[in-house]
Structures are given as structure tokens and as C-alpha cells.
Design a protein around this motif. Sequence first.
Motif, PDB file in Angstrom:
ATOM      1  N   ALA A 102     -36.699 -11.607  95.529  1.00 14.56           N
ATOM      2  CA  ALA A 102     -38.090 -12.020  95.737  1.00 14.56           C
ATOM      3  C   ALA A 102     -38.152 -13.160  96.751  1.00 14.56           C
ATOM      4  CB  ALA A 102     -38.712 -12.471  94.409  1.00 14.56           C
ATOM      5  N   PHE A 103     -37.290 -14.159  96.582  1.00  9.67           N
ATOM      6  CA  PHE A 103     -37.333 -15.321  97.470  1.00  9.67           C
ATOM      7  C   PHE A 103     -36.835 -14.950  98.862  1.00  9.67           C
ATOM      8  CE2 PHE A 103     -35.661 -19.396  99.159  1.00  9.67           C
ATOM      9  CZ  PHE A 103     -36.848 -20.113  99.139  1.00  9.67           C
ATOM     10  N   ALA A 104     -35.823 -14.075  98.935  1.00  8.45           N
ATOM     11  CA  ALA A 104     -35.299 -13.668 100.238  1.00  8.45           C
ATOM     12  C   ALA A 104     -36.404 -13.042 101.088  1.00  8.45           C
ATOM     13  CB  ALA A 104     -34.130 -12.697 100.067  1.00  8.45           C
ATOM     14  N   GLY A 105     -37.318 -12.344 100.424  1.00  2.00           N
ATOM     15  CA  GLY A 105     -38.437 -11.731 101.142  1.00  2.00           C
ATOM     16  C   GLY A 105     -39.318 -12.763 101.816  1.00  2.00           C
ATOM     17  N   TRP A 106     -39.501 -13.893 101.149  1.00  4.80           N
ATOM     18  CA  TRP A 106     -40.302 -14.969 101.753  1.00  4.80           C
ATOM     19  C   TRP A 106     -39.467 -15.778 102.742  1.00  4.80           C
ATOM     20  CZ3 TRP A 106     -39.775 -20.335 101.686  1.00  4.80           C
ATOM     21  CH2 TRP A 106     -40.864 -21.044 102.209  1.00  4.80           C
ATOM     22  N   ALA A 127     -42.486 -17.239  79.741  1.00  2.84           N
ATOM     23  CA  ALA A 127     -43.604 -18.110  79.388  1.00  2.84           C
ATOM     24  C   ALA A 127     -44.724 -18.001  80.416  1.00  2.84           C
ATOM     25  CB  ALA A 127     -43.134 -19.561  79.294  1.00  2.84           C
ATOM     26  N   ASN A 128     -44.379 -17.857  81.666  1.00  2.27           N
ATOM     27  CA  ASN A 128     -45.390 -17.757  82.713  1.00  2.27           C
ATOM     28  C   ASN A 128     -44.991 -16.688  83.718  1.00  2.27           C
ATOM     29  OD1 ASN A 128     -47.245 -17.967  84.713  1.00  2.27           O
ATOM     30  ND2 ASN A 128     -46.873 -20.145  85.181  1.00  2.27           N
ATOM     31  N   PRO A 140     -43.434 -14.136  90.902  1.00  3.62           N
ATOM     32  CA  PRO A 140     -44.241 -13.754  92.074  1.00  3.62           C
ATOM     33  C   PRO A 140     -44.555 -14.944  92.984  1.00  3.62           C
ATOM     34  CG  PRO A 140     -45.164 -12.791  90.068  1.00  3.62           C
ATOM     35  CD  PRO A 140     -44.053 -13.695  89.644  1.00  3.62           C
ATOM     36  N   ALA A 141     -44.796 -16.121  92.392  1.00  5.62           N
ATOM     37  CA  ALA A 141     -45.073 -17.310  93.208  1.00  5.62           C
ATOM     38  C   ALA A 141     -43.860 -17.665  94.062  1.00  5.62           C
ATOM     39  CB  ALA A 141     -45.480 -18.486  92.327  1.00  5.62           C
ATOM     40  N   ILE A 142     -42.672 -17.624  93.459  1.00  7.05           N
ATOM     41  CA  ILE A 142     -41.440 -17.891  94.210  1.00  7.05           C
ATOM     42  C   ILE A 142     -41.343 -16.932  95.402  1.00  7.05           C
ATOM     43  CG2 ILE A 142     -38.900 -17.773  94.107  1.00  7.05           C
ATOM     44  CD1 ILE A 142     -39.779 -20.165  92.571  1.00  7.05           C
ATOM     45  N   GLN A 198     -43.639 -16.020  97.110  1.00  9.93           N
ATOM     46  CA  GLN A 198     -44.553 -16.524  98.150  1.00  9.93           C
ATOM     47  C   GLN A 198     -44.126 -17.920  98.616  1.00  9.93           C
ATOM     48  OE1 GLN A 198     -47.139 -14.504  99.172  1.00  9.93           O
ATOM     49  NE2 GLN A 198     -46.279 -13.013  97.730  1.00  9.93           N
ATOM     50  N   GLY A 199     -42.943 -18.338  98.222  1.00 10.80           N
ATOM     51  CA  GLY A 199     -42.491 -19.691  98.598  1.00 10.80           C
ATOM     52  C   GLY A 199     -43.241 -20.777  97.860  1.00 10.80           C
ATOM     53  N   ASP A 200     -43.812 -20.421  96.720  1.00 15.44           N
ATOM     54  CA  ASP A 200     -44.599 -21.393  95.946  1.00 15.44           C
ATOM     55  C   ASP A 200     -43.840 -21.733  94.666  1.00 15.44           C
ATOM     56  OD1 ASP A 200     -46.393 -22.854  94.507  1.00 15.44           O
ATOM     57  OD2 ASP A 200     -47.871 -21.222  94.269  1.00 15.44           O
ATOM     58  N   PHE A 201     -43.313 -22.952  94.612  1.00 20.82           N
ATOM     59  CA  PHE A 201     -42.513 -23.371  93.464  1.00 20.82           C
ATOM     60  C   PHE A 201     -43.339 -24.105  92.413  1.00 20.82           C
ATOM     61  CE2 PHE A 201     -38.053 -22.603  94.673  1.00 20.82           C
ATOM     62  CZ  PHE A 201     -38.241 -22.180  95.983  1.00 20.82           C
ATOM     63  N   ALA A 202     -44.634 -24.270  92.663  1.00 18.40           N
ATOM     64  CA  ALA A 202     -45.437 -25.105  91.764  1.00 18.40           C
ATOM     65  C   ALA A 202     -45.450 -24.612  90.312  1.00 18.40           C
ATOM     66  CB  ALA A 202     -46.849 -25.266  92.311  1.00 18.40           C
ATOM     67  N   PRO A 203     -45.675 -23.314  90.063  1.00 11.75           N
ATOM     68  CA  PRO A 203     -45.675 -22.876  88.654  1.00 11.75           C
ATOM     69  C   PRO A 203     -44.321 -23.122  87.969  1.00 11.75           C
ATOM     70  CG  PRO A 203     -46.668 -21.203  90.066  1.00 11.75           C
ATOM     71  CD  PRO A 203     -46.054 -22.220  90.981  1.00 11.75           C
ATOM     72  N   LEU A 204     -43.236 -22.838  88.676  1.00 11.03           N
ATOM     73  CA  LEU A 204     -41.905 -23.095  88.106  1.00 11.03           C
ATOM     74  C   LEU A 204     -41.729 -24.582  87.819  1.00 11.03           C
ATOM     75  CD1 LEU A 204     -38.951 -22.396  87.392  1.00 11.03           C
ATOM     76  CD2 LEU A 204     -38.401 -22.625  89.831  1.00 11.03           C
ATOM     77  N   LEU A 205     -42.096 -25.421  88.802  1.00  9.82           N
ATOM     78  CA  LEU A 205     -41.906 -26.853  88.643  1.00  9.82           C
ATOM     79  C   LEU A 205     -42.732 -27.382  87.466  1.00  9.82           C
ATOM     80  CD1 LEU A 205     -40.286 -29.122  89.893  1.00  9.82           C
ATOM     81  CD2 LEU A 205     -42.169 -29.569  91.477  1.00  9.82           C
ATOM     82  N   ALA A 206     -43.936 -26.840  87.306  1.00 19.33           N
ATOM     83  CA  ALA A 206     -44.787 -27.288  86.194  1.00 19.33           C
ATOM     84  C   ALA A 206     -44.101 -26.996  84.858  1.00 19.33           C
ATOM     85  CB  ALA A 206     -46.149 -26.591  86.262  1.00 19.33           C
ATOM     86  N   TRP A 207     -43.510 -25.814  84.749  1.00 21.20           N
ATOM     87  CA  TRP A 207     -42.830 -25.449  83.503  1.00 21.20           C
ATOM     88  C   TRP A 207     -41.614 -26.356  83.279  1.00 21.20           C
ATOM     89  CZ3 TRP A 207     -38.127 -23.728  81.687  1.00 21.20           C
ATOM     90  CH2 TRP A 207     -38.128 -23.176  80.382  1.00 21.20           C
ATOM     91  N   LEU A 208     -40.857 -26.604  84.349  1.00 22.75           N
ATOM     92  CA  LEU A 208     -39.661 -27.456  84.230  1.00 22.75           C
ATOM     93  C   LEU A 208     -40.040 -28.894  83.876  1.00 22.75           C
ATOM     94  CD1 LEU A 208     -37.564 -26.184  87.277  1.00 22.75           C
ATOM     95  CD2 LEU A 208     -37.054 -25.829  84.836  1.00 22.75           C
TER      96      LEU A 208
END
Lengths: 501, 501
Positions: B307-311, B436-437, B442-444, B446-456
Motif C-alpha cells: 500500500a505504501f509503495a504505491g504512494w 481498531a481503525n 488505506p490512509a498509509i 495515501q501517505g497519511d500517517f495521522a490515523p495510525l499516529l493517533a492510535w499509537l
Amino acid sequence: MNKAYLSLERHFARLSSLNDALGILGWDKEVMMPSGAAERRAENLAMLEGLRHEILTAPIMADLLGQADAGDDVWRAANLEQMRRQHAQATALPGDLVEASAQATARCEMAWRTAREESDFKSLEPHLAEVLRLTRESARATGEAVGLNMYDALLDSFDPGTRQTDIDPIFTSLAASLPELIGTVLERQKSLPAVLSPTGPFPVAQQEALGRRLMQRMGFDATRGRLDVSAHPFCGGATHDVRLTTRYVESDFIPALMGVLHETGHALYELGLPAQWASQPVGQSGGMTLHESQSLLMEMQFCRSAAFAGWLAPQVRAGFGVADDAAGWDAASLHRHLTHVEPGFIRVDADEVTYPAHILVRYELEKALISGDLALADLPAAFNTRLHALLGLSVPDDRRGCLQDIHWPAGLFGYFPCYALGAMTAAQLRNAACAANPAILPAIGQGDFAPLLAWLRQNVHGRARSASMAQIVNDATGKPLDASAYLNHIRRRYVDRAPDA
Amino acid sequence: MNKAYLSLERHFARLSSLNDALGILGWDKEVMMPSGAAERRAENLAMLEGLRHEILTAPIMADLLGQADAGDDVWRAANLEQMRRQHAQATALPGDLVEASAQATARCEMAWRTAREESDFKSLEPHLAEVLRLTRESARATGEAVGLNMYDALLDSFDPGTRQTDIDPIFTSLAASLPELIGTVLERQKSLPAVLSPTGPFPVAQQEALGRRLMQRMGFDATRGRLDVSAHPFCGGATHDVRLTTRYVESDFIPALMGVLHETGHALYELGLPAQWASQPVGQSGGMTLHESQSLLMEMQFCRSAAFAGWLAPQVRAGFGVADDAAGWDAASLHRHLTHVEPGFIRVDADEVTYPAHILVRYELEKALISGDLALADLPAAFNTRLHALLGLSVPDDRRGCLQDIHWPAGLFGYFPCYALGAMTAAQLRNAACAANPAILPAIGQGDFAPLLAWLRQNVHGRARSASMAQIVNDATGKPLDASAYLNHIRRRYVDRAPDA
């Protein structure tokens, strides 16, 4: 020596490590630290300062100092004397005053950055008032402990042994000569034929490479130090790790280059201190006047000389890839730029002729602030009045007036005189060095600093703090410090235009 | 809470400042320090370590810890527990042992640099013997004080609460599955169609700019940290000032880039710790396993995902100024490079499939060195035998064998297991986060780490050391740590080639 003395050496070696840590952290703050860490770093530095104070004032120290016998060795005896001096200064200050001062100056420095940018003295005033209050409290306490008045106590902390009564006659003779001398220099300058300027831009990478080459020529050991960039050039770091900084503008290469040569002068002093005493008080430099004399000796006395300009010009042309016959890049033009005199508002940008005027202003004002004769609210006006009297300039805003320097916000009252005293010392040392070894000046004309450095190592660097500044100057030059060598130098270089000046 | 507890908070805040100073000086040593300062810096660091030990073991500490009551607050209670733990560990060690260890490891590290370069174990052996001797002495003393065996005492110093009895079943199941799994992965890899490689050179400035852009996407706050270069990438620095490093080679951009993403995972953990507890023991990260889980979660679990390689692929093409249709620069090819498996000698260059084998070797050997079952002289042969058993490789020289890592010369025995435990933890946390989320993956993409970071932030970073590592993992993932998520991840990504792995 006895056991107590040896035990003290171990305690002071620990303090020396703590000083090194503070040196690197202080360098890092100016050169590397991200902005968001400023508050935390200020706390960290205050804590380490507090720790240093705690170690220095621990009960065991007083006991050991009471019992210590350094024996007959001159260096050990001087070391013990410096230990006693540091201990007396520290025990005079309660730990909470030391930490409060460190925190207040850290906050004030931060406020100053904004205040200066916005030329807003009012926003700085409460912070500076707090720093001044704590500085006076510290000066009173230290002064009482060692029998000095407040301002002398401050002076002594930067320049051991120097007193207001030493400075006043020197500065009085300066103040008496300077305005007229500046006028004569400016008249003489007008009479000179015009020269072209090298035209930029001067890429930073080329400026830096040139600076590094010159540092190496001067004898800087790159395995024992660094060159970096900071907003305000300085020489700091730690034992065997001397770090200097400069700042570059692409429109002119001279400020950064001269900055590097200046700071290299400081660095050579630090690197020339005797290694076997590195971790002891006696192994430190002999105060800020001697330190400034070393930077000014290099930058002003030698690197702006006609002899050096002759060697420097082809180096500069090669450094920027310019043809040997390019107009404005010849030695004579370069020398004219290196010795251009122009009264201005900013101390750090001043030439060596007008520079002492900036110091005379600050010396008078900081004495009055410390004594209480001048209210902080009246500082901007007083600053502007005095600068006008000495340089004939009307300060347009406080950014270019009393807000320009970090010293007072950083709590460094009593520091400014060292700059002017350093300039006088440099002139006197140059005369002595060139008289002792007539090969020194011709060697500088070949870009060879080795003979000069050898003389400095023996007569200044290698002596560290084994004798007082006054003694070292007297031994090296054959007489006490006065303004005559400096004034004579200015007349020879800027009025007579003597080819060896 | 009571007065004694509050007083302890003040003492530990001072220790925290000292830790920060050590953090910056340690970073400086690797990134900035000139070579000639190494010996002096080693002394300075040893002195500061000694000072930290002295503060922690001062008589007042025992008194305060005896009287302290943290009240009902969970964080304060955990803080007091951590204070007691640090105090117990420190008081178990006499100050001269701490300073001797610091000096021995500094000397050994220096010897190691030459020994590794010259593949000369014999020249390192006496230094390493001294480090091992002092490490065992420390481990015995600490272990006796807190009721742990020597190796558990070492483990506990890096990973509070982790015991050999926790690790053994996990590593046994790994050792049982790994050789066969590696074989299956390599077979599967052979069956894949060949892909082209992007061709260099990849200029360092472009690599660095790309790395900085990705750090920002991941949520790294550039006002609270730095990215620099060092021979051995690491994440260090101080509170609110997290400094990571990488190293560049112009022939390949992937190692430096993945290094940056890895260290950024560490940095995000540090920067996500609760600010209000920053200067207290409970505010620190929950040990090295959790730390490593954060870097591996970022680098391995997410940034090497399809997924991330695609972005990432178009970012990489733009970063190096390559056309969108350039052969070898597409997402599929990039992903193949990011997931290429190849058994090798060097741990830090290993892919995530073969990596744990390197840890299993070191875990077994360091346990034997600490227990005395393995003589130091026999280390090289034992290392080579074990690596051959697990990876089928014959180590050609000690440079690529037991001399490759700085850990043992640096006195870091008991540290290696955290790397493998971190990889398992990362796999388990990834499953929990994505469950959990479901928006995280999918966000990753898109290069978007915000949802992951929020969970961490909520489940790991924000908890700091308020609970044990085991508790945090259990709360976040619903079960104790085991190898199943990791092994499942390897199978899905490298054998099944699942598109979401």
C-alpha cells in the motif's frame, strides 16, 4: 604539595568536565538546537550551572582549601590561588541565586531576540530589569566576599585582577584622543584615490573553503575543533574541541572571512593552553582581555595588514575563481577594503578605529546601571546621547542602539571593557612580537603564521593562568598595558599609511 | 501525595536534565565531535555518569523514598515505582564501578573501531574482557539487590519487567520455524518475475530532501528535532529535541531512506510521550522493546507495505527527477526491492525475514558470556557456528562476524533481544491498530500517517512508563506478546504475497 591539594585537583577535574559539557551544550544551543527545545535547554543549562555551583561550594571544598598546600611549584601555587578565587566567588552566591540568574538570563535572551527585531525596548525592559536586579545582587554578594565594589566584582569575573581604576585612565586617554583621531583618519581616507570592489555574489561554499584554508595556515588543528555557522559568531566548545562560528552573506566575503580569522585567534589561544593543566583552573585562559587580544592580534594587527593583504589577494582570487588581473581584486584594493573606516551604529560591524567608541559608551552606561545612577528606562536615550557625542551619529532606533548586543540580556555586565582592552593589548603584543623576532612580519606576508604562533605559545598561550593578565602583558611587552601602542598603530596604519602597518 | 514525594519529583527533574545533557553530548560525539576530542569526551561522559549516580544514591534519596507517598494517582504511583527501581539499581552499584565501566566501554569502543576494520578480534579481546568483567560485576550487584539473576538484571535495565523466561518460549518457537520459513520465502521469491532496479547515482542532497519530506508526512515536528548523518544511524538527543541520523550511499537510496523512516518511528515515540511527565521517570519510554516496535512498525510493517509503495513510488520519482514511466521506478518494482529477502552476514543490513536469526545467535552467546559458559576467546568460532546453523552462511572473517556490532564493546549485553521482541510487538500492534481503525491502512496508502499516529499516541506513546511493557502490549492488542503475528505477517507478505501485507 599535600594530600588535600591533590584531592582538590580531582574535584576541579570534575568541574572541568562539567564546564566542557556546558561548553558543548552552549555551542549546540546556538548552532544545532531546534527552536522548540529552547525552553527545555535553558532549564538544563540552569540545572548544570546549579550543579557546578553545588560541587564548588560543598563543605568538603572549604575543608580541603583550608588544609591545602601546593608546595613550591609556581603552577600548583597559582592553581591553588585560582581554586580559592573560584570558591570564594561561588560561596558568596547562594545556589538559588545562581539558578534564578541562569533562568532569568535565558528568558531575557529569548525576549531580546524579538525585542531587537522589533526595536521594542519596552518589551525587553521587565526581563532586563530582572537580570539587572539579579546581577547586582550577585555582584554585591561576590564583591563583599572578596573585598571589591560591585562593578569591580563583575569585571573580575571576566578578567581576573582588572579593576575600574586600571581601566579609567586608559579609557580616559582614549576618549580624549579618539574623536579627533577618527576625524583625521576620515579626512586622510578621503584623500586616497578610489579603488574598485570585487563584485559578488560570493558563493557560501567558496567562502567557507577559503576560510578553512586560512584557518589551517594559521595553525588551527582541524582534529581538535570545528567551523560552523551561527547567527552571532563566537568561539566556544570544550577542552581539545574548540568550536568557532561565522555567518555568511553572498554579497560580501570580507565579514565572514575576517570573522573566521578573528575566531581562529581565540581558538589558537585555547588550543595553545598547556595540555597537562587542561582540567585545572590554572590551565584556563588568562581572562577575556587576553582572549580578545589574541583574536584582534590575528584579525586586526596581522590579517588586515598591508603585508598580509599581499599574500591574501591571490588566495582570494583563486578561492573565487577570478583571473589574476581582475579589476578590484589586487592586493592594494583588498587592503583598502580591509582598512576602510566608517563610523556606524553597530558595534560588531565597526572598524578598529571607531570600535573603542562603542565600548566607551557601554562601559559608562553599564557602570551607571550597576551603581544605580542610571534607571533602566533611561537607557535608550542615554545610549543615543553618548554615541552621538563620540561618533557624531544619531541612532535611529533601539535595534541599532542599546538593543543591538546580547551581553546585557545575557547578564554579561562588566564584559565590554575587555574588547577595547584587548585591542590595546593586541597592539602592544604585536610590537613586542615583531621586535623579538623580526622574521614574524615578513613570514605573515608569506601566509606563514608559524613564527608568530611560536612567540605567542611561549609568551601568552603557554602561560595560561599561571600569572595575572597584567604580569603576562608586562613580561611579554616589557611594560604595563596602556593605550599608546594602539593609538600609534591607528595613526601609522590609517593616517601615515605606513607600508608595514 | 506527600512532601517527600514532591521533593523526589524535584530531584528526578534534575536527573532528567543531566540525562538530557548526556543525550546531546552522546549525539554530538557521533555526529559533530572532532576526532582529537574523543579521549577527553570519554572522560567528560564518564564524569557526568558518575555525577548522575552520585545524585541518585545520595543519602537523602533513600530517606525520601522511604517516606514518600504518591497518593492514589496511577501516574504518580507508577512514577514512585520507577524512582524506586532506578534507586535500587543505582545503589547496588558503587560509584567507582560506574565510572570504571564508563571508561572501559569508551576505551573498548575505540579499540573496536580499529579491530572491526582490521577484522582483528585478538586486539579487541583484552578490552572486551574488561568490559565483560565489569558488566558481570554490575549485573551481579544489581541482580542481588532486586532479586534477579545476572542476565535478567541486564535485560531489565533495557526493558523493565522482561525476563529470560518470557523470551525463551518466544525465541524457541522462532528458532523452530525460522530456518524452514526462510527457505520457503526464498523459494517463493525465486518464482517471481524479475524486476528492474532504479539506476543511480542518487545524489545525497536529493536523498536527504526526500527523507525530510517523508519525516514530515509521518508527523515529525522539525522544531523539536534534527536529521543528521553518522556512521551508525541512531535516534538520540534529549527531551523535546529528538535527533536522528542516517548515512547515505550514492549507489542506492533505499538503505538511507528506510533508515530515516525507521529512526522517525523512534522519534515519534519520544515526541509523543506526555509533556507533563517529561522530566520524571514515569514519562520515559516503556523500554527498548516498545521503542524498537515503534521503529519497526513504521519501517517494516507500514513503509515496506505494498500500500505504501504505491504512494511512495511517485514521491521517489519526483525526488530524483525521473519520468513517471521510467523502467524500474514503478510501485511494483519498488515494493519488490523493499521486500527483497537475502540471508547475509550483517545484522543491520538484514531484511525482516532473516533478521531474527541474527538476534537468536547473539542472545544465546551473550547469555553464555554472562553466565561464564562461553570463554571470550571462543566467541568468534561460536558465533560462526550458530550463524551457519540458522542461516546456512559461513562467516568469512570476524569483521562480518562477531566484530560487526558495537553493542558488546559498548557494554550493552542484554540489549539484542529487544530488536526481535520489537519486531514481534510491531506485528501484533499493526494487527490491533488496523482492526481498531480500518482507515489506517488505506490512509498509509495515501501517505497519511495521522490515523495510525493517533492510535499509537493513545495506545502506546501517551502511556509512557505508566504501565509495564507487557501490560501496554496486552491492553493495546488484547493478548500477551508472542511470535504468531510476526510469523503470520512474514507468511502473508513473503509467501502468500497478499496485497495488503
